[in-house]
Design a protein around this motif. Structure first.
Motif, PDB file in Angstrom:
ATOM      1  N   ALA A 156       2.324  -6.687  -1.538  1.00 23.13           N
ATOM      2  CA  ALA A 156       0.988  -6.505  -0.992  1.00 23.13           C
ATOM      3  C   ALA A 156       0.735  -5.044  -0.635  1.00 23.13           C
ATOM      4  O   ALA A 156      -0.352  -4.520  -0.899  1.00 23.13           O
ATOM      5  CB  ALA A 156       0.823  -7.393   0.256  1.00 23.13           C
ATOM      6  N   VAL A 157       1.741  -4.377  -0.084  1.00 18.72           N
ATOM      7  CA  VAL A 157       1.593  -2.968   0.271  1.00 18.72           C
ATOM      8  C   VAL A 157       1.400  -2.135  -0.981  1.00 18.72           C
ATOM      9  O   VAL A 157       0.536  -1.259  -1.050  1.00 18.72           O
ATOM     10  CB  VAL A 157       2.806  -2.475   1.084  1.00 18.72           C
ATOM     11  N   VAL A 158       2.217  -2.401  -2.012  1.00 14.17           N
ATOM     12  CA  VAL A 158       2.118  -1.645  -3.257  1.00 14.17           C
ATOM     13  C   VAL A 158       0.764  -1.888  -3.925  1.00 14.17           C
ATOM     14  O   VAL A 158       0.118  -0.964  -4.418  1.00 14.17           O
ATOM     15  CB  VAL A 158       3.277  -2.010  -4.217  1.00 14.17           C
ATOM     16  N   ALA A 159       0.308  -3.145  -3.916  1.00 12.78           N
ATOM     17  CA  ALA A 159      -0.972  -3.474  -4.545  1.00 12.78           C
ATOM     18  C   ALA A 159      -2.140  -2.802  -3.824  1.00 12.78           C
ATOM     19  O   ALA A 159      -3.129  -2.430  -4.456  1.00 12.78           O
ATOM     20  CB  ALA A 159      -1.171  -4.986  -4.555  1.00 12.78           C
ATOM     21  N   SER A 160      -2.026  -2.604  -2.515  1.00  8.35           N
ATOM     22  CA  SER A 160      -3.116  -1.989  -1.765  1.00  8.35           C
ATOM     23  C   SER A 160      -3.094  -0.469  -1.836  1.00  8.35           C
ATOM     24  O   SER A 160      -4.022   0.187  -1.408  1.00  8.35           O
ATOM     25  CB  SER A 160      -3.074  -2.434  -0.303  1.00  8.35           C
ATOM     26  N   SER A 161      -2.021   0.099  -2.400  1.00  6.81           N
ATOM     27  CA  SER A 161      -1.913   1.555  -2.498  1.00  6.81           C
ATOM     28  C   SER A 161      -2.755   2.115  -3.608  1.00  6.81           C
ATOM     29  O   SER A 161      -2.976   1.564  -4.609  1.00  6.81           O
ATOM     30  CB  SER A 161      -0.473   1.992  -2.734  1.00  6.81           C
TER      31      SER A 161
END
Length: 133
Positions: A128-133
């Protein structure tokens, strides 16, 4: 990535005469495209009468780690063609690095493992963190 492994134990005259053997392996992707291989290989080994125990097991393998290892080996192999490279010396250096890496992996493997539910939670959070970056 899942690896499917056919393992077998040969008939033994005494316990411990033979170790468990890997008799066949394939990735989950291969198993989807060629499921007959699993059945055929097991039937072949059962028909040989050499083994008294056979089993298919599945092992989870970090696909990214496999890709990284393959890329590293490809990069090292490219040096073999360079003029002036002592291939024996390069191979010795690679073997020494691999032995060190294996020793580190063994020590890391002895550390307590993260419970599966924590790992799944961590991985979903990371995605989720990577996708929101």
């Amino acid at each position: 990535m899942l690896l499917h492994l056919l393992i077998g134990q040969r008939h033994q005259a005494y316990p411990g005469q033979y170790g468990i053997e890997d008799l066949g392996a394939m990735t989950e992707y291969d198993a989807e495209s060629n499921p007959e291989y699993l059945r055929d290989r097991e039937a072949e080994m059962r028909g040989s009468s050499e083994f008294d125990r056979l089993a298919w097991i599945s092992a989870e393998v970090d696909e990214d780690a496999v890709e990284a290892r393959l890329a590293r080996d490809d990069a090292l192999a490219s040096y073999r063609d360079e003029p002036g490279i002592d291939v024996a010396q390069l191979d010795a250096a690679i073997a020494a690095m691999q032995a060190t890496r294996d020793a580190i992996d063994r020590r890391l493997g002895a550390l307590p493992r993260m419970p599966a539910r924590w790992k799944a939670s961590f991985e979903s959070h990371y995605r989720a963190v990577v996708a929101s970056s």
